[in-house]
Design an enzyme around this catalytic site. Structure first.
Site, PDB file in Angstrom:
ATOM      1  N   CYS A 365      73.147 -91.726 148.093  1.00 51.02           N
ATOM      2  CA  CYS A 365      72.529 -90.761 147.184  1.00 51.02           C
ATOM      3  C   CYS A 365      71.522 -89.872 147.919  1.00 51.02           C
ATOM      4  O   CYS A 365      71.919 -88.983 148.663  1.00 51.02           O
ATOM      5  CB  CYS A 365      71.921 -91.469 145.988  1.00 51.02           C
ATOM      6  SG  CYS A 365      71.804 -90.370 144.563  1.00 51.02           S
ATOM      7  N   HIS A 499      76.140 -94.459 143.828  1.00 48.88           N
ATOM      8  CA  HIS A 499      75.491 -95.724 144.186  1.00 48.88           C
ATOM      9  C   HIS A 499      76.518 -96.861 144.215  1.00 48.88           C
ATOM     10  O   HIS A 499      76.707 -97.549 143.203  1.00 48.88           O
ATOM     11  CB  HIS A 499      74.395 -96.055 143.158  1.00 48.88           C
ATOM     12  CG  HIS A 499      73.211 -95.146 143.240  1.00 48.88           C
ATOM     13  ND1 HIS A 499      72.164 -95.367 144.106  1.00 48.88           N
ATOM     14  CD2 HIS A 499      72.926 -94.001 142.579  1.00 48.88           C
ATOM     15  CE1 HIS A 499      71.270 -94.400 143.962  1.00 48.88           C
ATOM     16  NE2 HIS A 499      71.707 -93.553 143.039  1.00 48.88           N
ATOM     17  N   GLU A 501      76.254 -99.694 145.425  1.00 55.89           N
ATOM     18  CA  GLU A 501      75.636-101.018 145.281  1.00 55.89           C
ATOM     19  C   GLU A 501      75.772-101.579 143.867  1.00 55.89           C
ATOM     20  O   GLU A 501      75.775-102.789 143.677  1.00 55.89           O
ATOM     21  CB  GLU A 501      74.156-100.975 145.696  1.00 55.89           C
ATOM     22  CG  GLU A 501      73.213-100.161 144.806  1.00 55.89           C
ATOM     23  CD  GLU A 501      73.100 -98.688 145.191  1.00 55.89           C
ATOM     24  OE1 GLU A 501      74.053 -98.149 145.806  1.00 55.89           O
ATOM     25  OE2 GLU A 501      72.065 -98.064 144.866  1.00 55.89           O
TER      26      GLU A 501
HETATM   27  N1  GLN Z   1      66.299 -87.239 144.393  1.00 50.70           N
HETATM   28  C1  GLN Z   1      67.712 -87.030 144.501  1.00 50.70           C
HETATM   29  C2  GLN Z   1      68.293 -86.354 143.265  1.00 50.70           C
HETATM   30  O1  GLN Z   1      67.707 -86.388 142.213  1.00 50.70           O
HETATM   31  C3  GLN Z   1      68.450 -88.317 144.802  1.00 50.70           C
HETATM   32  C4  GLN Z   1      68.386 -89.328 143.708  1.00 50.70           C
HETATM   33  C5  GLN Z   1      68.784 -90.698 144.124  1.00 50.70           C
HETATM   34  O2  GLN Z   1      68.790 -91.044 145.306  1.00 50.70           O
HETATM   35  N2  GLN Z   1      69.118 -91.559 143.184  1.00 50.70           N
HETATM   36  O3  GLN Z   1      69.350 -85.779 143.318  1.00 50.70           O
END
Ligand code: GLN
Length: 531
Positions: A365, A499, A501
């Site tokens: 992410c 994600h 995970e």
């Molecule tokens: N801050 C980034 C976004 O909002 C990544 C978010 C995250 O890693 N869950 O896109």
């Protein structure tokens, strides 16, 4: 009290009932006023877990999924804030016309409906009530379950109280007094626990069972010992050995239907206890003081190590500190999700190190977004490349997504949109590029993965990146949202916008984590690797 392990106890019970062939549903009722934990700092509540249907929830739902292999949904998590807001919505719509809206019965009815709803085809609903007995916040929940026992009867409900038996050195004994008092507290709201699940750092004696039985009005064999163990995945078997599932089934007169099938849990424990090697992996993030902020990521690494029968030496690296000497000692580098500009320099250094020193790397992410920024700045020469999350920039390689489609519904957003619940949340499809590492790792052409982010890799830079060897190997079906990137002149260098995970379980590790750990293990065997 918190951190005693209600979530793991609930998850373990779910797994045990499943091992008898029963179908379970696990739910959590959280007593705080936030609608969901989405806007809470990880310092307060650890990681925000995301269900595949896009709800932001407490990290206990991650444990529920990992222990039972089931997928939780938005019907499995509620906060007081959510309960109140739906009652107030009904009040405005006129649903309670004429009535004075009160905690009893309106709030308690809403809680009871949450507990009993969507339970077709289910044998057991396990409800975890967050917080501590005696807190003002949890009172409506306790009142609701008290009523539920009246509604359903003793034979269809059971109260399990998780409690701590502290060991007092001077007296050389485990103390039952706190438990006596919390049970008294429960009795004062009309709840007599049926089972006491007692956490302790050493086995409880028969005398203690008898004492608790006498003072707390619970049968002696209904005092179950939740001993401290070195690995959470040993807990279902431990509780089974103390008769936990047997007592519960006999309460519901459901005993004798089958015996628990726990071989897979025993095999897992054996693998954990007999590692054939070890691997040293660093997670570079700004919440390194608080491992709960990376709960699912850490668990997914463990799962990938279990299949490799490898011990995980985990290093949590604070991205604000100078960590250059630490990086040299790692077999694999992981940059997890995150928000905000603070600490990004340390993460960018780690990504550059992994890329140029051929250390296996997984970016998740925010980790993928920073991988794009690192590559843009250092390989494409776009020195001002950045994310609009950090403010305006002339090279917005990461940018706010203003319009997107989920399940046929068009969503819009801009810089002024509300913060709560407005991210790209939950499962989205992604197509994998033919012949890519991503396709090889997954062994298929299309995947569904869970998201939680506001910003996206700016697709208009795709050709520029690909001309320098950074492959966009996963894209949304419409081709606009980059989901996976990879390098091929590297032992393992992948990053994903979702994600992974959240999809990993001890019995079915996520393929990206599995391959990342396998590559890291290979790296650990390399001679050129100086330590
Ligand atoms: N801050 C980034 C976004 O909002 C990544 C978010 C995250 O890693 N869950 O896109």
């Amino acid at each position: 009290m918190s951190s005693l392990g209600k979530g793991i106890a609930t998850s373990s019970l779910g797994a045990l009932l499943q091992s008898h062939g029963y179908r379970v549903r696990l739910r959590k009722l959280d007593p705080y006023l936030n609608i969901d934990p989405g806007t809470m700092s990880p310092y307060q509540h650890g990681e925000v877990f995301v269900t595949s249907d896009g709800m932001e929830s407490d990290l206990d739902l991650g444990n529920y999924e990992r222990f039972t292999g089931l997928r939780m949904s938005s019907h499995d998590y509620v906060t007081t804030g959510k309960i109140y807001s739906s009652v107030l919505l009904k009040e405005r719509k006129g649903d309670y016309l004429g009535a004075t809206v009160q905690v009893i019965p309106h709030i308690t009815d809403e809680i009871k409906n949450f507990i009993t709803g969507h339970t077709e085809d289910i044998d057991f609903v396990l409800c975890e009530i967050g917080g501590t007995v005696g807190d003002i916040e949890s009172l409506p929940y306790l009142e609701a379950i008290r009523q539920l026992r009246q509604d359903l009867g003793v034979e269809r409900t059971m109260f399990i109280h998780l409690t701590l038996l502290p060991f007092i050195k001077g007296a050389n004994e485990l103390k039952t007094k706190p438990t006596q008092h919390s049970v008294k507290e429960l009795l004062s709201v009309g709840i007599q626990p049926d089972v006491l699940l007692c956490r302790s750092d050493r086995p409880i004696t028969e005398d203690i069972r008898k004492k608790l039985s006498l003072f707390c009005n619970v049968k002696a064999d209904h005092v179950i010992n939740g001993l401290d163990v070195d690995n959470i995945y040993k807990i279902p078997v431990m509780l089974h050995r103390d008769g936990f599932d047997e007592r519960i089934l006999s309460h519901f007169k459901m005993s004798g239907t089958s015996t628990a099938k726990l071989n897979h849990w025993l095999d897992l424990a054996h693998k954990i206890d007999h590692p054939q090697g070890h691997v040293r992996i660093g997670i570079v993030g700004k919440y390194s003081q608080l491992p709960d902020a990376y709960k699912s990521v850490i668990q997914a690494l463990h799962h990938a190590c279990f299949v490799n029968q490898t011990h995980l030496n985990l290093v949590l690296i604070d991205s604000n500190d100078d960590h250059s000497t630490l990086l040299e000692t790692l077999d694999g580098i992981l940059v997890p999700g995150g928000f905000g500009e603070r600490g990004i320099e340390g993460k960018l250094t780690a990504i550059e190190y992994a890329r140029t020193h051929h250390i296996p790397f997984l970016g998740i992410c925010f980790g993928m977004q920073l991988t794009i920024i690192e590559f843009a700045r250092h390989v494409l020469g776009l020195t001002s490349a950045s994310s609009t999350e950090f403010g305006p920039t002339s090279e917005p390689v990461i940018d706010l997504m203003t319009t997107w489609v989920q399940n046929g519904v068009v969503n819009h957003r801009n810089e002024n949109s509300e913060m709560g619940g407005t991210m790209r949340l939950g499962a989205y499809p992604c197509n994998l590029k033919k012949g890519s590492l991503a396709q090889k790792v997954y062994g298929c052409d299309a995947i569904l993965e869970r998201h939680r982010h506001r910003y996206e890799v700016n697709i208009s830079y795709k050709d520029q990146f690909e001309s320098q060897g950074l492959i966009f190997s996963g894209l949304s079906p419409d081709g606009y949202l980059p989901e996976i990137i990879e390098l091929n002149d590297h032992p393992f260098f992948m990053a994903c916008q979702f994600h992974p995970e959240f999809e990993s379980t001890p019995f079915k590790p996520h393929p990206l984590f599995e391959q990342f750990v396998t590559a890291s293990l290979k790296h650990s065997h390399c001679d050129h690797h100086s330590r």
